[in-house]
Design an enzyme around this catalytic site. Structure first.
Site, mmCIF file in Angstrom:
data_model
loop_
_atom_site.group_PDB
_atom_site.id
_atom_site.type_symbol
_atom_site.label_atom_id
_atom_site.label_comp_id
_atom_site.label_asym_id
_atom_site.label_seq_id
_atom_site.Cartn_x
_atom_site.Cartn_y
_atom_site.Cartn_z
ATOM 1 N N LYS A 148 52.130 -22.049 43.990
ATOM 2 C CA LYS A 148 50.962 -21.660 44.779
ATOM 3 C C LYS A 148 50.694 -20.197 44.455
ATOM 4 C CE LYS A 148 49.169 -20.729 49.328
ATOM 5 N NZ LYS A 148 49.522 -20.387 50.734
ATOM 6 N N ALA A 205 44.655 -21.645 54.852
ATOM 7 C CA ALA A 205 44.455 -20.414 55.622
ATOM 8 C C ALA A 205 43.317 -20.528 56.622
ATOM 9 C CB ALA A 205 44.214 -19.205 54.723
ATOM 10 N N GLY A 206 43.600 -20.040 57.839
ATOM 11 C CA GLY A 206 42.583 -19.931 58.868
ATOM 12 C C GLY A 206 42.543 -21.053 59.877
ATOM 13 N N ASN A 255 50.657 -22.971 58.323
ATOM 14 C CA ASN A 255 51.899 -22.289 58.619
ATOM 15 C C ASN A 255 51.850 -21.690 60.018
ATOM 16 O OD1 ASN A 255 54.170 -20.168 56.727
ATOM 17 N ND2 ASN A 255 54.242 -20.724 58.842
ATOM 18 N N THR A 256 51.042 -20.641 60.184
ATOM 19 C CA THR A 256 51.034 -19.890 61.438
ATOM 20 C C THR A 256 50.704 -20.754 62.646
ATOM 21 O OG1 THR A 256 50.284 -17.964 60.174
ATOM 22 C CG2 THR A 256 50.117 -17.826 62.558
#
Length: 257
Positions: free
Chosen positions: A96, A184-185, A206-207
């Site tokens: 990645k 992301a996001g 992830n987050t």
């Protein structure tokens, strides 16, 4: 099934492995998400001293495919070096590719990204580039040899969800045969369902999972939302209308005098 560089994958959820409260919670989140691919930052884990080896053993014990990433790299040269180190550690050509250009938004440096992608694909890597939703950049990455694109829908860790659905829809329409993974996001399962309903092939998280009060339960929730969004797109969703349409036929109804 989702096919990435010739490999068939059943799960459409890719899961990051950083910032979990403990290794055991990470392991349970991976199991309940039923993901088959996890991303690992070589720089982050090897920088953790002795804990790095234990972390890698945990990942190997879960029988998932590792997608190393170049998180934290800010130049093409740095990203290429990190990718080569990751290939040695994990014995995989998958990478990645991240090349960060802005410290506040963590937006990728698309110029360095294309440069690094070209170098790595020529060296035999199978590159998953973290990019923006810009169509021109996407074309350059494909020209560089990438066969998968990973556009963001909002800045990393922002949890804002898709802030430019039209751009994502345009990317899906422009590249109908290229695997597209939103990276992301994403902050909520509903965000993940939304991008899957647009026709995207998978979501990387992830987050939103690691930062939840119960990461394992949140991972399972995301898995369900991603499956629902994918099934809805495949089934053919009803498009919005600008007027009411009765669900019960009015022709042939009984008439009372």
């Amino acid at each position: 099934m989702l096919t990435l560089y010739g490999t068939s994958i059943a799960s459409r959820l890719l899961l990051g492995t950083s910032r979990y409260p403990s290794p055991s919670i990470l392991g349970e989140a991976i199991r309940r998400s039923q993901t088959e691919i996890v991303t690992v930052s070589l720089r982050r884990e090897t920088g953790g001293g002795k804990s790095g080896g234990a972390f890698f053993e945990l990942i190997r014990s879960l029988s998932v495919r590792v997608l190393p990433n170049t998180a934290g790299c800010h130049t093409a040269r740095e990203a290429v070096l990190t990718a080569k180190m990751a290939r040695e550690v994990f014995a995989t050509n998958w990478i990645k590719l991240e090349v960060i250009g802005n410290h506040d938004t963590l937006q990728p440096d698309v110029f360095a990204l294309v440069e690094a992608a070209k170098i790595l694909t020529e060296d035999g890597f199978e590159v998953f580039p973290y990019t923006t939703d810009d169509l021109v950049v996407a074309e350059r990455l494909l020209d560089a040899g990438c066969k998968v694109l990973m556009p963001w829908c909002a800045p990393i860790g922002s949890a804002m969800g898709p802030i430019n659905s039209m751009a994502l829809r345009s990317m899906r329409g422009h590249f109908p045969d290229i695997p597209l993974i939103v990276d992301a996001g994403i902050g909520r399962p509903s965000h993940a369902a939304t991008v899957m309903e647009l026709g995207f092939d998978a979501v990387l998280l992830n987050t939103a999972v690691a930062g939840a009060d119960d990461p394992a339960a949140m991972a399972q929730a995301f898995a369900g939302a991603i499956n629902a969004g994918h099934m809805a797109h495949a089934a053919g969703m009803l498009e919005p209308r600008d007027m009411a349409v009765p669900s019960t036929p009015v022709i042939g109804k009984a008439v009372f005098s």
